[in-house]
Design an enzyme around this catalytic site. Sequence first.
Site, short mmCIF file in Angstrom:
data_model
loop_
_atom_site.label_atom_id
_atom_site.label_comp_id
_atom_site.label_asym_id
_atom_site.label_seq_id
_atom_site.Cartn_x
_atom_site.Cartn_y
_atom_site.Cartn_z
N CYS A 30 37.72 -45.37 -31.74
CA CYS A 30 39.14 -45.30 -32.12
C CYS A 30 39.30 -44.21 -33.17
O CYS A 30 38.36 -43.85 -33.86
CB CYS A 30 39.64 -46.65 -32.64
SG CYS A 30 39.00 -47.14 -34.23
N CYS A 48 34.83 -42.69 -40.60
CA CYS A 48 33.40 -42.92 -40.38
C CYS A 48 32.64 -42.49 -41.64
O CYS A 48 32.86 -41.40 -42.17
CB CYS A 48 32.92 -42.10 -39.19
SG CYS A 48 31.17 -42.37 -38.78
N CYS A 89 34.20 -49.08 -34.60
CA CYS A 89 35.64 -49.23 -34.42
C CYS A 89 36.25 -49.68 -35.75
O CYS A 89 35.53 -49.88 -36.73
CB CYS A 89 35.89 -50.27 -33.33
SG CYS A 89 37.55 -50.24 -32.67
#
Length: 152
Positions: free
Chosen positions: A84, A91, A12
Amino acid sequence: MYQRKARILFLCTGNSCRSQMAEGWANHLGSEWLEATSAGIEAHGKNLRAIAVMREAGVDISPQESTRVTPEMLARADLVVTVCGHADEHCPVLPPGVQKKHWPLEDPAKATGTEDEIMTKCCATRDEGRGRVEGLIGELKMPARRDNKELA
């Protein structure tokens, strides 16, 4: 033949709420199938409302830490689940063989209104996270893996 547990990393933005709840559910519901951890692109500390709604559901996430994702965490994971949009977009590059899923969970930390309204949103995210984790556990229990990878 020894089959190890699947290693799931929930990612997240701040590792304070959604990823913490997902980690808690995964370890609570799927401990025989998986080993879950969570991290954030940043570490914002633990969200007290998330701890409260999880405790209300019978899962104590208070011992979990709010941590920042490391290359070692990514390398250890079989699956990274972003919870999210920000974490999905930011990422880090995953090592070969690490799979990725995206669960766009609403951020209860950004909820506004009365305390009851905010807690209602926290509970809704908690419950959606539980359902998604239960679905993931069902996938891991399936004997045939699409990629033939021994996860569970």
